[in-house]
Design a protein around this motif. Structure first.
Motif, short mmCIF file in Angstrom:
data_model
loop_
_atom_site.label_atom_id
_atom_site.label_comp_id
_atom_site.label_asym_id
_atom_site.label_seq_id
_atom_site.Cartn_x
_atom_site.Cartn_y
_atom_site.Cartn_z
N SER A 62 17.62 -9.23 16.32
CA SER A 62 17.92 -10.80 16.01
C SER A 62 18.42 -11.75 16.99
CB SER A 62 19.09 -10.60 14.88
OG SER A 62 20.42 -9.90 15.18
N LEU A 63 18.82 -11.18 18.06
CA LEU A 63 19.35 -12.05 19.35
C LEU A 63 18.05 -12.70 19.55
CD1 LEU A 63 21.92 -9.99 20.99
CD2 LEU A 63 22.27 -11.86 19.18
N GLU A 64 16.83 -12.01 19.56
CA GLU A 64 15.45 -12.44 20.29
C GLU A 64 14.74 -13.35 19.35
OE1 GLU A 64 14.09 -8.95 23.31
OE2 GLU A 64 14.81 -8.22 21.31
N GLN A 65 14.91 -13.19 18.00
CA GLN A 65 14.20 -14.08 17.23
C GLN A 65 14.97 -14.13 15.81
OE1 GLN A 65 10.52 -11.69 16.61
NE2 GLN A 65 11.64 -10.28 15.39
N ASP A 66 14.46 -15.20 15.04
CA ASP A 66 15.06 -15.54 13.76
C ASP A 66 14.99 -14.48 12.72
OD1 ASP A 66 16.08 -17.93 14.76
OD2 ASP A 66 14.18 -19.12 14.02
N GLU A 67 13.84 -13.65 12.84
CA GLU A 67 13.63 -12.63 11.86
C GLU A 67 12.66 -11.41 12.32
OE1 GLU A 67 9.43 -14.46 9.67
OE2 GLU A 67 11.41 -14.61 8.61
N ALA A 68 12.90 -10.32 11.70
CA ALA A 68 12.29 -9.19 12.18
C ALA A 68 10.63 -9.29 12.43
CB ALA A 68 12.48 -7.91 11.44
N PRO A 69 9.98 -8.71 13.25
CA PRO A 69 8.52 -8.93 13.50
C PRO A 69 7.77 -8.41 12.13
CG PRO A 69 9.27 -7.20 14.69
CD PRO A 69 10.73 -7.82 14.25
N ALA A 70 6.64 -9.17 11.86
CA ALA A 70 5.79 -8.74 10.62
C ALA A 70 5.47 -7.37 11.00
CB ALA A 70 4.82 -9.79 10.40
N LEU A 71 5.32 -6.39 9.92
CA LEU A 71 4.54 -5.03 9.83
C LEU A 71 3.27 -5.25 9.33
CD1 LEU A 71 7.82 -2.94 8.69
CD2 LEU A 71 6.88 -3.17 11.03
N PRO A 72 2.39 -4.47 10.05
CA PRO A 72 0.97 -4.07 9.41
C PRO A 72 1.03 -3.86 8.05
CG PRO A 72 1.17 -3.00 11.51
CD PRO A 72 2.45 -3.49 11.25
N ALA A 73 0.37 -4.55 7.15
CA ALA A 73 0.43 -4.65 5.58
C ALA A 73 -1.20 -5.37 5.07
CB ALA A 73 1.57 -5.76 5.23
N PHE A 74 -1.14 -4.67 3.76
CA PHE A 74 -2.02 -5.33 3.13
C PHE A 74 -1.93 -6.89 2.83
CE2 PHE A 74 -2.63 -0.95 1.09
CZ PHE A 74 -3.89 -0.97 1.36
N SER A 75 -3.05 -7.60 2.99
CA SER A 75 -2.98 -8.97 2.72
C SER A 75 -1.78 -9.30 1.14
CB SER A 75 -4.57 -9.79 2.53
OG SER A 75 -4.17 -11.06 2.35
N GLY A 76 -1.02 -10.07 1.61
CA GLY A 76 -0.22 -10.22 0.57
C GLY A 76 0.65 -9.35 0.01
N PHE A 77 0.64 -8.08 0.72
CA PHE A 77 1.43 -6.88 0.41
C PHE A 77 2.46 -6.48 1.41
CE2 PHE A 77 2.08 -2.22 0.50
CZ PHE A 77 2.81 -2.05 -0.38
N GLY A 78 3.75 -6.99 1.00
CA GLY A 78 4.80 -6.58 2.13
C GLY A 78 4.76 -7.54 3.53
N SER A 79 3.90 -8.43 3.16
CA SER A 79 3.91 -9.59 4.38
C SER A 79 4.55 -10.80 4.13
CB SER A 79 2.38 -9.80 4.80
OG SER A 79 1.74 -10.46 3.59
N ARG A 80 4.83 -11.74 5.11
CA ARG A 80 5.50 -12.89 4.86
C ARG A 80 4.33 -14.26 5.32
NH1 ARG A 80 9.10 -9.93 7.53
NH2 ARG A 80 8.38 -10.48 9.32
N GLY A 81 3.78 -14.65 4.17
CA GLY A 81 2.94 -15.79 4.58
C GLY A 81 1.70 -15.38 5.23
N GLY A 82 1.17 -14.26 5.18
CA GLY A 82 -0.01 -13.81 5.72
C GLY A 82 0.17 -13.51 7.34
N ASP A 83 1.22 -13.54 7.89
CA ASP A 83 1.31 -13.30 9.34
C ASP A 83 1.52 -11.80 9.64
OD1 ASP A 83 3.88 -12.67 8.20
OD2 ASP A 83 5.02 -13.72 9.72
N ALA A 84 1.31 -10.87 8.81
CA ALA A 84 1.42 -9.60 9.37
C ALA A 84 -0.17 -9.31 9.78
CB ALA A 84 1.69 -8.65 8.01
N PRO A 85 0.06 -8.26 10.77
CA PRO A 85 -1.15 -7.55 11.21
C PRO A 85 -1.87 -6.91 10.04
CG PRO A 85 0.47 -7.27 12.56
CD PRO A 85 1.17 -7.80 11.35
N ASP A 86 -3.21 -6.56 10.19
CA ASP A 86 -4.00 -6.30 8.89
C ASP A 86 -3.91 -4.70 8.86
OD1 ASP A 86 -5.81 -5.63 7.00
OD2 ASP A 86 -7.66 -6.31 8.10
N LEU A 87 -3.41 -4.04 7.81
CA LEU A 87 -3.19 -2.42 7.83
C LEU A 87 -4.36 -2.18 7.55
CD1 LEU A 87 -1.22 -0.40 7.31
CD2 LEU A 87 -1.31 -0.62 4.79
N VAL A 88 -5.50 -2.49 6.70
CA VAL A 88 -6.88 -2.01 6.70
C VAL A 88 -7.55 -1.68 7.96
CG1 VAL A 88 -9.13 -2.22 5.69
CG2 VAL A 88 -6.90 -2.89 4.57
#
Length: 206
Positions: A145-171
């Motif tokens: 949290s000292l390096e960024q405001d929020e945790a990095p996005a984790l690979p996820a399905f589009s719209g599943f577990g992601s924030r605003g579509g910024d997650a790498p593509d799990l598929v």
């Protein structure tokens, strides 16, 4: 009268369960819990619980390295011996069998597994700390949290577990990992080794 000489004192760091030996592991657990909000299991070494903040795809390291060169951006990635754990959005492990079927990898023997609820992986030392011989290590470390405001996005399905579509593509990640696991298996078979023989895998990676 004979004098009884007490035995020499053993430094706390050498005593089984001594405080000095346990402190680094305890410190690692606190770092993960306080800086990242990840649940841990105590003990030595510390374990990170999957199925809460993240799931993990566990693959042979040789296949994981090849897959990472193809997909580029991912979430955190840890190494432990000849295995690699790629952290993905929670819930991904449950979806993995269906996703492999959809990608037409169903029924193919792959050294690929998902860890979700009830699983755990060995916690590497936090980023910037020395890695003891034989311990797990971060190939792509998480950021605190000292390096960024929020945790990095984790690979996820589009719209599943992601924030605003910024997650790498799990598929895309799963398809790349499955391809490289299959390729590594064929390479071992051509070399006359058993499909999952660790002797066919390098002990060090670039």
């Amino acid at each position: 009268m004979a004098l009884t000489v007490p035995p020499p004192r053993v430094p706390p760091s050498a005593e089984p369960g001594g405080g000095a030996r346990k402190e680094p592991w305890d410190g690692w657990g606190r770092w993960y819990e306080e800086e990242l909000g990840w649940a841990t299991a105590g003990g030595s070494p510390v374990r990170l619980l999957t199925g809460l903040a993240f799931d993990a795809l566990v693959v042979p390291a040789v296949a994981g390295h090849a897959a990472l060169r193809r997909v580029g951006r991912t979430g955190p990635v840890a190494l432990m011996g000849l295995r690699m754990s790629l952290l993905v959005a929670p819930g991904s492990a449950e979806e993995l069998p269906g996703l492999l079927d959809w990608l037409e990898w169903g029924g193919v023997a792959l050294s690929l597994s998902g860890l979700g609820a009830g699983g755990r992986i060995t916690a590497p030392p936090p980023p910037g700390r020395p890695v003891p011989p034989g311990a797990a290590s971060w190939l792509r470390p998480p950021r605190s949290s000292l390096e960024q405001d929020e945790a990095p996005a984790l690979p996820a399905f589009s719209g599943f577990g992601s924030r605003g579509g910024d997650a790498p593509d799990l598929v895309r990640l799963v398809d790349a990992v499955a391809t490289e696991c299959h390729r590594a298996r064929l390479t071992r078979a051509r070399a006359g080794l058993f499909p999952d023989d660790p002797a066919a895998q390098p002990l060090a990676f670039s």
